[in-house]
Design a protein around this motif. Structure first.
Motif, PDB file in Angstrom:
ATOM      1  N   ARG A  74     -47.901 135.332  86.472  1.00  0.00           N
ATOM      2  CA  ARG A  74     -48.675 136.218  85.595  1.00  0.00           C
ATOM      3  C   ARG A  74     -47.754 136.766  84.504  1.00  0.00           C
ATOM      4  NH1 ARG A  74     -50.199 140.031  89.270  1.00  0.00           N
ATOM      5  NH2 ARG A  74     -48.227 141.094  88.945  1.00  0.00           N
ATOM      6  N   ASP A  76     -46.075 139.405  82.152  1.00  0.00           N
ATOM      7  CA  ASP A  76     -45.825 140.838  82.274  1.00  0.00           C
ATOM      8  C   ASP A  76     -46.495 141.598  81.138  1.00  0.00           C
ATOM      9  OD1 ASP A  76     -44.340 140.254  84.491  1.00  0.00           O
ATOM     10  OD2 ASP A  76     -42.394 140.742  83.607  1.00  0.00           O
ATOM     11  N   SER A  77     -46.567 140.986  79.976  1.00  0.00           N
ATOM     12  CA  SER A  77     -47.187 141.634  78.823  1.00  0.00           C
ATOM     13  C   SER A  77     -48.703 141.641  78.959  1.00  0.00           C
ATOM     14  CB  SER A  77     -46.812 140.898  77.537  1.00  0.00           C
ATOM     15  OG  SER A  77     -45.414 140.915  77.330  1.00  0.00           O
ATOM     16  N   THR A  78     -49.322 142.674  78.418  1.00  0.00           N
ATOM     17  CA  THR A  78     -50.780 142.753  78.401  1.00  0.00           C
ATOM     18  C   THR A  78     -51.300 142.310  77.043  1.00  0.00           C
ATOM     19  OG1 THR A  78     -50.725 145.064  77.677  1.00  0.00           O
ATOM     20  CG2 THR A  78     -50.802 144.644  80.052  1.00  0.00           C
ATOM     21  N   SER A 109     -52.570 144.081  86.545  1.00  0.00           N
ATOM     22  CA  SER A 109     -51.109 144.193  86.542  1.00  0.00           C
ATOM     23  C   SER A 109     -50.517 144.065  87.941  1.00  0.00           C
ATOM     24  CB  SER A 109     -50.683 145.514  85.918  1.00  0.00           C
ATOM     25  OG  SER A 109     -51.254 146.606  86.624  1.00  0.00           O
ATOM     26  N   SER A 110     -51.369 144.097  88.964  1.00  0.00           N
ATOM     27  CA  SER A 110     -50.911 143.872  90.330  1.00  0.00           C
ATOM     28  C   SER A 110     -52.014 143.149  91.093  1.00  0.00           C
ATOM     29  CB  SER A 110     -50.577 145.201  91.022  1.00  0.00           C
ATOM     30  OG  SER A 110     -51.728 146.016  91.117  1.00  0.00           O
ATOM     31  N   GLN A 192     -54.201 140.594  81.442  1.00  0.00           N
ATOM     32  CA  GLN A 192     -53.060 139.696  81.569  1.00  0.00           C
ATOM     33  C   GLN A 192     -53.548 138.292  81.916  1.00  0.00           C
ATOM     34  OE1 GLN A 192     -51.190 143.170  83.725  1.00  0.00           O
ATOM     35  NE2 GLN A 192     -49.395 141.849  83.502  1.00  0.00           N
TER      36      GLN A 192
END
Length: 201
Positions: A74, A76-78, A109-110, A192
């Motif tokens: 995935r 890390d940046s949105t 993000s998770s 993401q």
């Protein structure tokens, strides 16, 4: 070499909006030294959600096999919007092994949630999935046959817009992207993007 799945230097992870539908927000060329996926051989930062990955000759691959679910990374940046798209250059899969590449949209993000769009060469088919947790999900589209025999390299593209997912492909013998269909999704959050490999080893 080999018949694993690879993303080449043309791999791009993009975002879309109503005013700039082709604006690129993130792009990945997997440059740098061969070896395990790390900041030394990527252009953007990634988190490994499941499995293991490596970079070889500016291409992403994995040795994972026998997993029930795909290995996934995935960004890390949105992205600036929950409406976005992703596309990847697929150089090799397998005509004899049940092996797939996945574009994953609207990842949080998770965790594992997201919309996973699968391309499979052995069975010449694709599918749209909703990943809900690490071990649960549901099929949105069912398995769908490709309109013709998959010819690689190919560009695999998926778009999330509102409550719809749109799927496209451009095979080696095509002059442009071809629309494969659209399906409703219940996953409407997440900014993401991820890449997944199933049975790549």
């Amino acid at each position: 070499g080999g018949d694993g799945w690879y993303a080449d230097h043309n791999t791009a992870l993009d975002s879309i909006s109503s005013t700039a539908p082709t604006a690129t927000t993130l792009a990945e060329a997997f440059t740098g030294a061969n070896g395990a996926l790390s900041g030394a051989n990527t252009d953007i930062n990634w988190t490994v959600v499941r499995g293991s990955f490596a970079v070889s000759s500016n291409q992403l691959t994995s040795a994972d096999s026998g997993l029930i679910l795909p290995s996934v990374i995935r960004t890390d940046s949105t992205l600036p919007s929950t409406d976005h798209y992703a596309q990847v250059a697929v150089n090799a899969l397998s005509t004899s092994v049940d092996r797939s590449v996945h574009l994953v949209l609207r990842m949080a993000s998770s965790g594992y949630a997201g919309i996973s769009v699968e391309l499979n060469q052995k069975n010449n088919r694709f599918a749209v999935w909703e990943a809900l947790t690490a071990t649960t999900g549901r099929s949105v589209s069912g398995f769908r046959s490709l309109p013709k025999t998959l010819a690689l390299p190919a560009t695999w593209k998926a778009v999330a817009s509102g409550n719809q997912v749109y799927v496209y492909i451009q095979m080696a013998n095509d002059s442009e992207l071809k629309f494969l269909g659209q399906w409703a999704t219940s996953i409407t959050t997440g900014t993401q993007i991820g890449l997944g490999l199933y049975n790549a080893g």
